[in-house]
Write a protein that holds these residues in place. Sequence first.
Motif, PDB file in Angstrom:
ATOM      1  N   PHE A   1      -3.278   0.154  -6.081  1.00 50.11           N
ATOM      2  CA  PHE A   1      -2.935  -0.701  -4.946  1.00 50.11           C
ATOM      3  C   PHE A   1      -3.433  -2.123  -5.187  1.00 50.11           C
ATOM      4  O   PHE A   1      -2.692  -3.096  -5.003  1.00 50.11           O
ATOM      5  N   ARG A   2      -4.659  -2.242  -5.634  1.00 52.24           N
ATOM      6  CA  ARG A   2      -5.253  -3.551  -5.918  1.00 52.24           C
ATOM      7  C   ARG A   2      -4.446  -4.282  -6.998  1.00 52.24           C
ATOM      8  O   ARG A   2      -4.155  -5.478  -6.868  1.00 52.24           O
ATOM      9  N   GLU A   3      -4.085  -3.589  -8.058  1.00 47.80           N
ATOM     10  CA  GLU A   3      -3.289  -4.192  -9.132  1.00 47.80           C
ATOM     11  C   GLU A   3      -1.922  -4.634  -8.616  1.00 47.80           C
ATOM     12  O   GLU A   3      -1.432  -5.707  -8.989  1.00 47.80           O
TER      13      GLU A   3
ATOM     14  N   GLU B   1       1.924  -8.845  -6.991  1.00 46.96           N
ATOM     15  CA  GLU B   1       2.758  -9.451  -5.948  1.00 46.96           C
ATOM     16  C   GLU B   1       2.435 -10.931  -5.773  1.00 46.96           C
ATOM     17  O   GLU B   1       3.325 -11.755  -5.681  1.00 46.96           O
ATOM     18  N   TYR B   2       1.141 -11.237  -5.742  1.00 44.30           N
ATOM     19  CA  TYR B   2       0.752 -12.629  -5.529  1.00 44.30           C
ATOM     20  C   TYR B   2       0.859 -13.462  -6.804  1.00 44.30           C
ATOM     21  O   TYR B   2       0.837 -14.688  -6.729  1.00 44.30           O
ATOM     22  N   ALA B   3       1.002 -12.824  -7.934  1.00 45.68           N
ATOM     23  CA  ALA B   3       1.249 -13.569  -9.171  1.00 45.68           C
ATOM     24  C   ALA B   3       2.708 -14.042  -9.213  1.00 45.68           C
ATOM     25  O   ALA B   3       3.020 -15.075  -9.796  1.00 45.68           O
TER      26      ALA B   3
ATOM     27  N   SER C   1       0.812  -1.222   0.000  1.00 45.77           N
ATOM     28  CA  SER C   1       0.000   0.000   0.000  1.00 45.77           C
ATOM     29  C   SER C   1       0.843   1.269   0.000  1.00 45.77           C
ATOM     30  O   SER C   1       0.375   2.314  -0.449  1.00 45.77           O
ATOM     31  N   THR C   2       2.075   1.181   0.459  1.00 41.63           N
ATOM     32  CA  THR C   2       2.919   2.378   0.516  1.00 41.63           C
ATOM     33  C   THR C   2       3.392   2.833  -0.861  1.00 41.63           C
ATOM     34  O   THR C   2       3.828   3.972  -1.010  1.00 41.63           O
ATOM     35  N   SER C   3       3.279   1.959  -1.859  1.00 40.19           N
ATOM     36  CA  SER C   3       3.786   2.312  -3.194  1.00 40.19           C
ATOM     37  C   SER C   3       2.725   2.899  -4.112  1.00 40.19           C
ATOM     38  O   SER C   3       3.023   3.225  -5.252  1.00 40.19           O
ATOM     39  N   SER C   4       1.488   3.039  -3.637  1.00 35.23           N
ATOM     40  CA  SER C   4       0.445   3.612  -4.494  1.00 35.23           C
ATOM     41  C   SER C   4      -0.522   4.432  -3.659  1.00 35.23           C
ATOM     42  O   SER C   4      -0.746   4.145  -2.484  1.00 35.23           O
TER      43      SER C   4
END
Length: 99
Positions: free
Chosen positions: A69-71, A76-78, A60-63
């Motif tokens: 944030f959702r993307e 990350e989980y991909a 969340s800190t990067s967007s």
Amino acid sequence: MLVRIKPIGDSSEAYLQLLLASIEQEFQHNMVQQLYISDECWNVVIASKAAVINKLKLVSTSSTLANEFREEIFLEYAKKAPQTDTAIAFLKNEVKRII
């Protein structure tokens, strides 16, 4: 979780709080399950929950926008299996031992 819980605004912070509240609500709802599993298994579940929360906070800190944030979370989980996979595998093994 991300598919089920969509942002209700543009703020990534608001979306983070919505996700965290959902995690906490689900955890509280299933808290009685600890009666049926070993302490070790319950600790794995708690660690998994903490890891997911930490990952969400970190990403969340990067967007600043909720959809970004959702993307980022999806990306990350991909790249790497979610931390919940460890807890799920542990739970499955414990159930196999019991049954």
